[in-house]
Design a protein around this motif. Sequence first.
Motif, short mmCIF file in Angstrom:
data_model
loop_
_atom_site.label_atom_id
_atom_site.label_comp_id
_atom_site.label_asym_id
_atom_site.label_seq_id
_atom_site.Cartn_x
_atom_site.Cartn_y
_atom_site.Cartn_z
N LYS A 1 0.83 -1.19 0.00
CA LYS A 1 0.00 0.00 0.00
C LYS A 1 0.87 1.25 0.00
N ALA B 1 -4.21 4.83 3.47
CA ALA B 1 -3.43 4.11 2.47
C ALA B 1 -4.35 3.51 1.41
N SER C 1 -4.16 0.78 -2.22
CA SER C 1 -3.36 -0.30 -2.79
C SER C 1 -2.39 0.25 -3.83
#
Length: 80
Positions: A32, A62, A64
Amino acid sequence: MFVKTGDNVVVIAGDSKGTQGVVKKALPRENKVIVEGVNVVKKHSKPSNTQPQGGIADVEKAISATNVKVVKKSSDKEDK
């Protein structure tokens, strides 16, 4: 992981699709990244000694690393 801290990226999937930003932090174990101005959520805080009334703060969460694409590496220098 192909993204590093300081890289300019564009989000290619999700709610913030098309948004450009700079990677503030890379989390390779979780795959991430935290991108400046992307996936901003409201975080409520309880009253404490430092903040007697509590409050609501905007926090970047966060996303991906597969949802971002590098636009230009920060280490690359522009041609003259």
